[in-house]
Design an enzyme around this catalytic site. Structure first.
Site, short mmCIF file in Angstrom:
data_model
loop_
_atom_site.label_atom_id
_atom_site.label_comp_id
_atom_site.label_asym_id
_atom_site.label_seq_id
_atom_site.Cartn_x
_atom_site.Cartn_y
_atom_site.Cartn_z
N ASN A 275 -7.90 10.86 -65.42
CA ASN A 275 -6.60 11.53 -65.46
C ASN A 275 -6.93 12.97 -65.83
OD1 ASN A 275 -4.10 12.60 -65.85
ND2 ASN A 275 -3.34 10.97 -67.21
N GLU B 198 -8.14 7.71 -59.58
CA GLU B 198 -7.29 8.74 -60.19
C GLU B 198 -6.08 8.05 -60.83
OE1 GLU B 198 -5.87 11.48 -57.22
OE2 GLU B 198 -4.64 12.60 -58.64
N HIS C 95 -2.41 8.72 -63.24
CA HIS C 95 -1.44 9.59 -63.92
C HIS C 95 -0.38 8.71 -64.57
CE1 HIS C 95 -3.07 13.14 -62.04
NE2 HIS C 95 -3.12 12.46 -60.91
N ALA D 1 -3.38 18.52 -66.02
CA ALA D 1 -3.02 19.71 -65.23
C ALA D 1 -4.18 20.17 -64.34
CB ALA D 1 -2.59 20.84 -66.16
N ARG E 11 4.31 14.53 -76.97
CA ARG E 11 4.46 15.41 -75.81
C ARG E 11 5.48 14.84 -74.82
NH1 ARG E 11 0.11 15.98 -70.89
NH2 ARG E 11 1.23 17.64 -69.84
N ARG F 80 7.81 15.33 -59.31
CA ARG F 80 8.08 16.41 -60.28
C ARG F 80 8.00 17.79 -59.59
NH1 ARG F 80 4.46 15.21 -65.32
NH2 ARG F 80 5.80 16.87 -66.18
N PRO G 27 -6.56 17.94 -70.28
CA PRO G 27 -5.86 18.69 -71.32
C PRO G 27 -4.47 18.16 -71.65
CG PRO G 27 -5.96 19.94 -69.27
CD PRO G 27 -6.87 18.77 -69.11
N ASN G 28 -4.16 18.27 -72.92
CA ASN G 28 -2.84 17.91 -73.49
C ASN G 28 -2.59 16.41 -73.59
OD1 ASN G 28 -1.89 20.65 -73.89
ND2 ASN G 28 -1.80 20.77 -71.66
N TYR H 60 6.42 11.05 -70.63
CA TYR H 60 5.14 10.36 -70.84
C TYR H 60 5.24 9.14 -71.75
CZ TYR H 60 3.28 14.59 -68.70
OH TYR H 60 3.01 15.62 -67.82
#
Ligand code: DQA
Length: 149
Positions: A77, A101, A103, A80, A18, A110, A10-11, A23
């Site tokens: 990825n 994985e 990111h 969230a 964003r 964070r 998502p997003n 990012y």
């Protein structure tokens, strides 16, 4: 030619607009193009997908678990859902192909709620904090794993 499935959660469709300070300015389309170019250098094919829906991601992972399998590897990825989704964790456990994985940011530097990943326990490797280049690194790594199997 072997195909690698790249799933985005998502997003990530909002990349570019964003939180660019976190990012960067590249859009998801830019990252898809980077992955397609890298795949062609490596002699593999990619299927690149994004969804804002947890269940849709689970369905795509289940499709990757079919035999004979349509994919030689999975790069994910989960955005969230990385930090919340036991459903995605369980679906990934169905797979007999390497999982990496990725990111864009480094979630561990964070907020505390990003420090847990339900993907890491089932992943052969994690690339984080490298921006879009993490996808290229993941593709290199997964292609090595596939070709040395
Ligand atoms: C992300 C990190 C996650 O914590 C966040 O929820 C995202 C993107 C990344 O690529 O840096 O949506 O997965």
């Amino acid at each position: 030619m072997q195909t690698i499935l790249i799933l985005n959660g998502p997003n990530l469709n909002m990349l570019g607009q964003r939180e660019p300070e976190i990012y960067g300015h590249e859009t998801l389309e830019d990252i898809q193009k980077l992955c397609e170019d890298k795949a062609s250098d490596l002699g593999v094919r990619v299927h690149f997908r994004q969804s804002n829906h947890e269940g849709e991601l689970v369905t795509w992972i289940q499709q990757a678990a079919q035999t004979p399998g349509p994919y030689a590897g999975l790069i994910i990825n989960a955005a969230a859902y990385t930090h919340t989704s036991i459903a995605i964790h369980d679906a990934l456990k169905l797979l007999n192909i390497p999982i990496i994985e990725v990111h864009i940011s480094d979630p561990e530097t964070r907020e505390d709620f990003r420090h847990t990943s339900f993907i890491t326990p089932v992943a052969a490797a994690v690339y984080k904090g490298l921006g879009a280049n993490g996808y290229a690194k993941s593709l290199e790594h997964i292609s090595n794993l596939i070709h040395t199997q």
